[in-house]
Design a protein around this motif. Sequence first.
Motif, short mmCIF file in Angstrom:
data_model
loop_
_atom_site.label_atom_id
_atom_site.label_comp_id
_atom_site.label_asym_id
_atom_site.label_seq_id
_atom_site.Cartn_x
_atom_site.Cartn_y
_atom_site.Cartn_z
N LYS A 122 4.01 -7.70 4.34
CA LYS A 122 2.69 -7.11 4.10
C LYS A 122 1.71 -8.13 3.54
CE LYS A 122 2.35 -2.75 2.92
NZ LYS A 122 2.48 -1.45 2.24
N GLN A 123 2.20 -9.19 2.96
CA GLN A 123 1.32 -10.26 2.50
C GLN A 123 0.91 -11.19 3.64
OE1 GLN A 123 3.34 -12.31 -0.69
NE2 GLN A 123 3.09 -10.63 -2.14
N ALA A 124 1.75 -11.26 4.68
CA ALA A 124 1.51 -12.19 5.78
C ALA A 124 0.67 -11.59 6.90
CB ALA A 124 2.84 -12.68 6.36
N VAL A 125 0.83 -10.29 7.14
CA VAL A 125 0.12 -9.61 8.23
C VAL A 125 -0.28 -8.21 7.77
CG1 VAL A 125 1.26 -10.83 10.13
CG2 VAL A 125 2.35 -8.80 9.14
N TYR A 126 -1.15 -7.58 8.54
CA TYR A 126 -1.43 -6.16 8.33
C TYR A 126 -0.27 -5.36 8.95
CZ TYR A 126 -6.38 -7.00 7.14
OH TYR A 126 -7.54 -7.39 6.54
N MET A 127 0.24 -4.38 8.23
CA MET A 127 1.29 -3.51 8.75
C MET A 127 0.76 -2.09 8.82
SD MET A 127 4.84 -5.00 7.13
CE MET A 127 5.74 -4.54 8.62
N PHE A 128 0.79 -1.50 10.02
CA PHE A 128 0.29 -0.13 10.19
C PHE A 128 1.46 0.81 10.46
CE2 PHE A 128 -0.14 -2.34 14.26
CZ PHE A 128 0.39 -1.46 15.19
N GLY A 129 1.45 1.93 9.78
CA GLY A 129 2.54 2.88 9.91
C GLY A 129 2.73 3.67 8.62
N PRO A 130 3.94 4.20 8.36
CA PRO A 130 5.13 3.98 9.18
C PRO A 130 5.09 4.75 10.50
CG PRO A 130 5.60 5.55 7.43
CD PRO A 130 4.20 5.05 7.19
N LEU A 131 5.77 4.18 11.51
CA LEU A 131 5.86 4.82 12.81
C LEU A 131 7.18 5.55 12.98
CD1 LEU A 131 4.07 2.11 14.91
CD2 LEU A 131 3.44 4.52 14.81
N TRP A 132 8.23 5.04 12.35
CA TRP A 132 9.51 5.77 12.33
C TRP A 132 10.33 5.28 11.15
CZ3 TRP A 132 8.92 1.98 16.22
CH2 TRP A 132 9.80 0.91 16.17
#
Length: 286
Positions: A122-132
């Motif tokens: 989460k510090q390196a990229v945007y994380m969208f979700g959770p998806l599962w």
Amino acid sequence: MAFLKHPGGFLRSCVVALSLATALVGDAQASDSTWQDVKARGVVRVGVIPARQCYYWQSPGSDEWKGFPVAMSRDAVDALGQAMGQKLKIEYVTTSWGTSILDVQSGKIDFFIGLAETPQRKQAVYMFGPLWTLPDVAVGRQGFNVDNTWAALNKPATRVAVAMGTTSEQAAKKYLPDSQIRSLKNSNDAILDVQSGKSDITLTTAIAGLAAMQVNQNLANMVVPRPLSAIPADGVTRRDGDGKFYDFLQKWATRYYAEGNTKKRVLEALGECGLDSKRLPADMIF
């Protein structure tokens, strides 16, 4: 010096250089918005990992990508196209678990679906979700009673096979410290360890366990040990300048999950890759 003899040429060179510099700045600004890049390109570059049955795969002789993250990616691109008011194409870009973050950061991939959510990522990229959220499961050999609690499994006599460097190995060390933990090279080796009788259970993901049970009758049962051990899986996109692309995907993912589309896509993919979803534990969550 030449520019003193030809001041007009020097001025023209300065104008050209300034124009080029301005264009480069404009390109840099445009490339700092994934939303604008995708809109201008008309193409979304989606990451896929070859030969990951049920997740990402292609049938022999076919260029079509299958799998539940692939289906989710298509749904996301459809939603993006509607929001942008244009038809978007998908370009599938092969990557790996080890390089997917770097490929997203570099702009080689616009988004990739299927990484476990961690503070470091989460510090390196945007994380969208959770998806599962597919929990760790315990798959036992024939004749071994697999209890549905970590406490009951956490005994010195219990032999546990896990793949090194996985969340399942982390779960074993956390919940089964008194057991005999056998850390092996990969998931296939861990499953073979149980099939051969060297281990009593393996901890793995639900889909990997289901696939193993389907081809080997010596793997008798699967349970979801309690308390639940599960890490959400998200999509990832790069940290750009305006965050518009991420903001849209996060809102899409929240709605998508709430509407039950995750479970639908997972069950569809299990059927496509020949697995019997009825063998999943009754208390399985998605």
